[in-house]
Scaffold this active site. Structure first.
Site, PDB file in Angstrom:
ATOM      1  N   LYS A 121     -17.153 -62.396 -71.327  1.00 36.47           N
ATOM      2  CA  LYS A 121     -16.316 -63.293 -72.600  1.00 36.47           C
ATOM      3  C   LYS A 121     -15.730 -64.241 -71.557  1.00 36.47           C
ATOM      4  O   LYS A 121     -16.626 -65.094 -71.022  1.00 36.47           O
ATOM      5  CB  LYS A 121     -15.116 -62.052 -73.214  1.00 36.47           C
ATOM      6  CG  LYS A 121     -15.923 -61.194 -74.217  1.00 36.47           C
ATOM      7  CD  LYS A 121     -15.201 -60.267 -75.157  1.00 36.47           C
ATOM      8  CE  LYS A 121     -14.663 -60.519 -75.974  1.00 36.47           C
ATOM      9  NZ  LYS A 121     -14.284 -60.459 -77.456  1.00 36.47           N
ATOM     10  N   GLN A 133     -22.168 -63.659 -80.134  1.00 37.96           N
ATOM     11  CA  GLN A 133     -20.443 -64.320 -79.364  1.00 37.96           C
ATOM     12  C   GLN A 133     -20.564 -64.719 -78.035  1.00 37.96           C
ATOM     13  O   GLN A 133     -19.537 -65.679 -77.294  1.00 37.96           O
ATOM     14  CB  GLN A 133     -19.025 -63.798 -79.564  1.00 37.96           C
ATOM     15  CG  GLN A 133     -18.076 -63.645 -79.200  1.00 37.96           C
ATOM     16  CD  GLN A 133     -16.578 -63.304 -79.157  1.00 37.96           C
ATOM     17  OE1 GLN A 133     -16.811 -62.282 -77.887  1.00 37.96           O
ATOM     18  NE2 GLN A 133     -16.054 -63.126 -79.786  1.00 37.96           N
ATOM     19  N   ARG A 193     -15.649 -63.928 -90.193  1.00 37.18           N
ATOM     20  CA  ARG A 193     -15.577 -63.138 -89.099  1.00 37.18           C
ATOM     21  C   ARG A 193     -15.530 -61.765 -89.622  1.00 37.18           C
ATOM     22  O   ARG A 193     -15.218 -61.008 -89.402  1.00 37.18           O
ATOM     23  CB  ARG A 193     -14.535 -62.585 -87.826  1.00 37.18           C
ATOM     24  CG  ARG A 193     -14.811 -64.313 -87.735  1.00 37.18           C
ATOM     25  CD  ARG A 193     -16.469 -65.066 -86.944  1.00 37.18           C
ATOM     26  NE  ARG A 193     -15.964 -66.628 -86.990  1.00 37.18           N
ATOM     27  CZ  ARG A 193     -16.524 -66.982 -87.126  1.00 37.18           C
ATOM     28  NH1 ARG A 193     -17.280 -67.295 -88.420  1.00 37.18           N
ATOM     29  NH2 ARG A 193     -16.653 -68.185 -86.850  1.00 37.18           N
ATOM     30  N   THR A 197     -20.433 -65.481 -85.539  1.00 31.42           N
ATOM     31  CA  THR A 197     -19.282 -66.727 -84.442  1.00 31.42           C
ATOM     32  C   THR A 197     -19.693 -68.202 -84.713  1.00 31.42           C
ATOM     33  O   THR A 197     -21.076 -68.116 -85.383  1.00 31.42           O
ATOM     34  CB  THR A 197     -20.929 -66.017 -82.705  1.00 31.42           C
ATOM     35  OG1 THR A 197     -20.417 -67.492 -82.352  1.00 31.42           O
ATOM     36  CG2 THR A 197     -22.296 -65.841 -83.367  1.00 31.42           C
ATOM     37  N   GLY A 198     -18.655 -68.703 -84.276  1.00 31.20           N
ATOM     38  CA  GLY A 198     -18.975 -70.136 -84.093  1.00 31.20           C
ATOM     39  C   GLY A 198     -20.413 -70.828 -83.748  1.00 31.20           C
ATOM     40  O   GLY A 198     -20.427 -71.931 -83.974  1.00 31.20           O
ATOM     41  N   ASP A 213      -9.135 -68.711 -76.532  1.00 32.65           N
ATOM     42  CA  ASP A 213      -8.175 -67.842 -77.541  1.00 32.65           C
ATOM     43  C   ASP A 213      -6.821 -67.482 -76.207  1.00 32.65           C
ATOM     44  O   ASP A 213      -6.353 -66.276 -76.389  1.00 32.65           O
ATOM     45  CB  ASP A 213      -8.319 -66.711 -77.942  1.00 32.65           C
ATOM     46  CG  ASP A 213      -8.830 -66.430 -79.784  1.00 32.65           C
ATOM     47  OD1 ASP A 213      -8.177 -67.705 -79.569  1.00 32.65           O
ATOM     48  OD2 ASP A 213      -9.334 -66.259 -80.400  1.00 32.65           O
ATOM     49  N   ARG A 244     -10.617 -58.152 -90.702  1.00 32.73           N
ATOM     50  CA  ARG A 244      -8.882 -58.966 -90.906  1.00 32.73           C
ATOM     51  C   ARG A 244      -8.519 -59.988 -92.096  1.00 32.73           C
ATOM     52  O   ARG A 244      -9.594 -60.085 -93.340  1.00 32.73           O
ATOM     53  CB  ARG A 244      -9.974 -60.470 -89.912  1.00 32.73           C
ATOM     54  CG  ARG A 244      -9.173 -61.619 -89.713  1.00 32.73           C
ATOM     55  CD  ARG A 244      -9.821 -62.745 -89.293  1.00 32.73           C
ATOM     56  NE  ARG A 244     -10.593 -62.714 -87.821  1.00 32.73           N
ATOM     57  CZ  ARG A 244     -10.785 -63.648 -87.280  1.00 32.73           C
ATOM     58  NH1 ARG A 244     -11.019 -64.980 -88.153  1.00 32.73           N
ATOM     59  NH2 ARG A 244     -11.115 -63.855 -85.640  1.00 32.73           N
TER      60      ARG A 244
END
Ligand code: IFM
Length: 800
Positions: free
Chosen positions: A635, A689, A343, A708-709, A492, A353
């Site tokens: 989201k 996302q 990311r 994004t996953g 999360d 990050r």
């Protein structure tokens, strides 16, 4: 509205209308030297870290500026334009352009005033500089006197935040030089070279021209643009002379002008080059581009060969162009980008990050296993070495990870450094599908015995690592006997409390037990098999008893016992992940699976994909439901979170529901929105996302591109689910789950070094199932091919 199209042959996305509703980006290079570029040449570059190695400036959350600009100027008429539509932005009535985003390169073609330009942006394979190769052609019938002016905006500091906000410091540490008649050299903290302070080093970057002479230069942004001018009308370009100014205590830039005359039909090639190098190293790089046309073509060919050879390891030819484009090229390429970049850096992530998220990274690996198992193996080893000896994963694995010597969430130092206060319930459980898929794809059964260090101390075989992951969950059960929520699960925003319990994690654990049993059987570990059988049976009973509610699985229990996701709740009464994972984990009965999946379709599905839950939290959120912070339909608060789309596709496919699996693919596939780009806004060739859902005035708008996953889950949903490629230790099962109107399709797959050419025939219009399978003319009993029956090349015919 449509702004471009897929060129499947060349594996490119071609944008033929440059006024896209958002910057549509591509990735060049690698984090060693990374570059992100939009269809209007906006973007930035960095070495090693987007946050700490920033070379070129980009203003986030703005209008895609600045960028890697090449201005063109007719020196007779003084008219000027840019080789990408922006920043000059000539009227589209007279300015024609195409941007071709390819695999690690982007080409901008433009034609204006009978001058054709082609700029090819790329980072050569394994190199730490970027190239903007330019060709200008005179398509008019008279000679033309032209200028080309390259512009890049250096940051004043390698740290992106410092560059943006600490102006009282960073404006006064940078200066530029014009060197060797071919480059602007920027030096930061010049004096440090002579007298080191605090261990810091001087930093040097360059912007050079190869293959043509420099007519004028500029190293000062304000001088280049001119006060009250902008990137669209820089004074240096208007004047046709950059003034030969350099910066000192002001913003640096690289500006280089070259002048040339082209006869009718004539072309000129030259290249701008950017890098973080001193003058000698820069000159060594520049020397390689004395013949820019030949040198750059060679480098481009190498890039294409590198990427295409990977993508070609799995190709499908189905009746759906959007499925083919995603599976063959763009979803696959996005998987590699998330695998490589995690990311780190995009137009949403600025690179701050400082490590790899455990769950994200372990999942990202799944997206490339079928294309490059050897790359996957390396990363799996790395992630296993980030597993703590208690079996849990480090929530954040630092870029400086030093296996065997790391602090853990039990140490205040780790918490302080990473900001992660505790273990998460799911991190290490993602290892089970990933390790299983790798071993099944590669046939590398020995991997299970490979010894790998734990993050903090000691070492163990992969088998031992997996056992400890089971122990981690079993040693932390909540009041109902399911894994405790700890800090969070996949979601999360879902803080169930340390002793809260997540149905999703319980299902992941149930699945993990199935996987470890395969390994235990392989190792004749009878005692462990007995142990797993007993705890799995108990876990299964618990989930059934505590989590199944008429037509759905609840989301879990909050610490203290409150049920989350009960059908009687006024908000968030239906959740997606426990339904899809009930199927994927093998926990649900066939009947429950059918019912739960139907509930998903009834209560969560929309024309743009399946919502993460519904109704959104507005007034009844529990303490710990952090998604309340987001607007409704956004989201985790009832948005269409993209990553779980892959799981619901997979779940439906595993059930043999080909029509439903494909319906979900279609709703959430970026390619399916190609002609509705004004709604989706994000690139039609990469997943975001999430997508805004019902309740938002912008239903269908997608956000947070590229990293994004979703890339890996959708890839797995398509390859393992819809295409039914299901390798195991001994061979491969072929079990497609496709729309019933797909009468035939083909799959080409490399499997353990052997080529599989699979033709699937579906004359009776089934969604799944098989009637017969032949391998090189021999009829097999089942839709399963033992690996030892495979020749080097194999013709396989499956009749559904
Ligand atoms: O699972 C997380 C991921 O780790 C980071 N992005 C959001 C996802 C869902 O909350």
């Amino acid at each position: 509205m449509r702004y471009g199209y897929f060129d499947e042959q060349n594996k490119e996305y071609v944008i033929d209308r440059p006024d896209t509703p958002a910057p549509w980006a591509n990735y060049l290079g690698s984090p060693e030297y990374g570059a992100i570029i939009s269809n209007n040449a906006g973007g930035y570059s960095f070495e090693k870290s987007g946050a700490n190695g920033r070379i070129l400036r980009y203003i986030f959350n703005s209008f895609d500026q600045p960028g890697r600009y090449v201005y063109l100027r007719d020196d007779d008429t003084k008219d000027y334009w840019s080789a990408s539509w922006q920043p000059v932005g000539k009227s589209l009535d007279v300015y024609k352009s195409e941007c071709h985003h390819g695999t690690a390169y982007t080409k901008m073609y433009a034609e204006y005033s009978d001058i054709k330009s082609e700029v090819m942006y790329y980072v050569p394979l394994n190199k730490t500089h970027e190239v903007w190769k330019v060709r200008v052609t005179n398509n008019s019938d008279k000679p033309r006197n032209l200028s080309a002016i390259g512009y890049c905006e250096f940051t004043n500091d390698c740290n992106y935040e410092q560059d943006q906000v600490n102006l009282q410091y960073t404006l006064f540490i940078t200066r530029t030089y014009f060197m060797d008649n071919n480059k602007i050299l920027q030096v930061i903290n010049e004096n440090v070279e002579k007298a080191e302070i605090n261990g810091s080093k001087a930093n040097k970057r360059f912007f050079a021209l190869a293959g043509s002479d420099v007519a004028s230069y500029c190293g000062d942004k304000e001088e280049f643009l001119g006060r009250y001018h902008g990137y669209g009308n820089p004074i240096g370009v208007i004047n046709g002379d950059l003034g030969n100014k350099l910066n000192y205590n002001s913003n640096a830039c690289g500006g280089l002008q070259t002048k040339f005359t082209l006869a009718p039909g004539e072309s000129k090639d030259f290249a701008f080059i950017v890098g973080m190098k001193d003058n000698d190293a820069a000159n060594a790089v520049i020397a390689g581009y004395a013949d820019p046309a030949a040198a750059c073509q060679k480098e481009l060919d190498e890039l294409i060969e590198y990427w295409h050879s990977k993508l070609n390891n799995f190709q499908v030819h189905t009746p759906s162009d959007s499925f083919n484009n995603m599976v063959n090229t763009w979803n696959a390429y996005q998987c590699f980008m998330t695998f490589i970049w995690s990311r780190a850096a995009s137009f949403s992530y600025c690179g701050l990050r400082n490590g790899y998220g455990y769950r994200d990274t372990v999942q990202d690996i799944q997206g490339v296993i079928h294309l490059a198992p050897e790359m996957a193996l390396e990363k799996i080893r790395f992630m296993l070495s980030a597993q703590v000896d208690n079996g849990g994963g480090l929530p954040l694995v630092k870029f400086t990870h030093n296996a065997g010597h790391e602090d853990t969430p039990d140490d205040p130092s780790y918490v302080q450094e990473t900001g992660h206060p505790a273990y998460r319930a799911d991190d290490a459980l993602w290892l089970f599908p990933t390790v299983y898929k790798y071993i099944a794809e590669s046939g590398n059964l020995d991997f299970i015995d490979e010894v790998i260090p734990f993050a903090n101390k000691d070492e163990g075989t992969v088998y031992e690592h997996l056992k400890r992951a089971i122990d981690f969950s079993m040693n932390r059960l909540g009041d109902n006997g399911m894994p405790a929520g700890l800090w969070a699960d996949w979601n999360d925003c879902l803080r169930l409390g340390k002793r809260g319990e997540s149905t999703f994690v319980a299902m992941q654990l149930y699945y993990a037990m199935t996987v470890i049993k395969y390994f235990a059987e392989m190792k004749d570990d009878a005692e462990y098999i007995d142990y797993i059988n007993s705890i799995q049976y108990k876990m299964g009973e618990t989930i059934q008893e505590k989590c199944w509610e008429d037509d759905r699985f609840i989301r879990g229990y909050k610490e203290g016992g409150q049920v989350i996701g009960s059908k009687n709740d006024p908000e968030a009464s239906m959740w997606l992940n426990p339904q899809s994972w009930a199927v994927i984990s093998g926990l649900a009965t066939r009947k429950q699976s059918e019912i739960a999946l139907e509930s998903v379709h009834r209560e969560l599905n929309t024309e743009y994909g399946v919502r993460l839950m519904f109704p959104p939290y507005r007034e009844h959120a529990f303490d710990g439901a952090l998604m309340l912070l987001f607007n409704a339909g956004t989201k985790e608060n009832a948005g269409i979170f993209s990553q779980p789309q892959g799981w619901i596709i997979l779940a439906e496919a595993l059930m043999g529901h080909g029509n439903r699996a494909f319906e979900y693919f279609n709703e959430s596939s970026p390619a399916s929105m190609n002609d509705k780009a004004e709604i989706r806004k994000l690139e039609p060739y990469c997943h975001g996302q999430f997508t805004e859902s019902v309740g938002s005035p912008f239903e269908g708008r997608a956000h947070v591109h590229w990293l994004t996953g979703t890339a890996s889950t959708c890839m797995v949903g398509c390859v393992e689910g819809i295409m039914g490629m299901r390798p195991d230790f001994g061979g491969i099962k072929i079990a497609p789950s496709v729309p019933s109107d797909w009468k035939e399709f083909e799959i080409e797959k490399m499997f353990r070094g052997k080529k599989l050419s699979i033709k699937v025939q579906n004359p009776d219009g089934h969604e799944s199932g098989f009637q017969s399978l032949t391998l090189n003319g021999e009829k097999l009993e089942a839709n399963y091919i033992p690996a030892d029956k495979l020749a080097d090349t194999n013709d396989i015919v499956l009749v559904m």
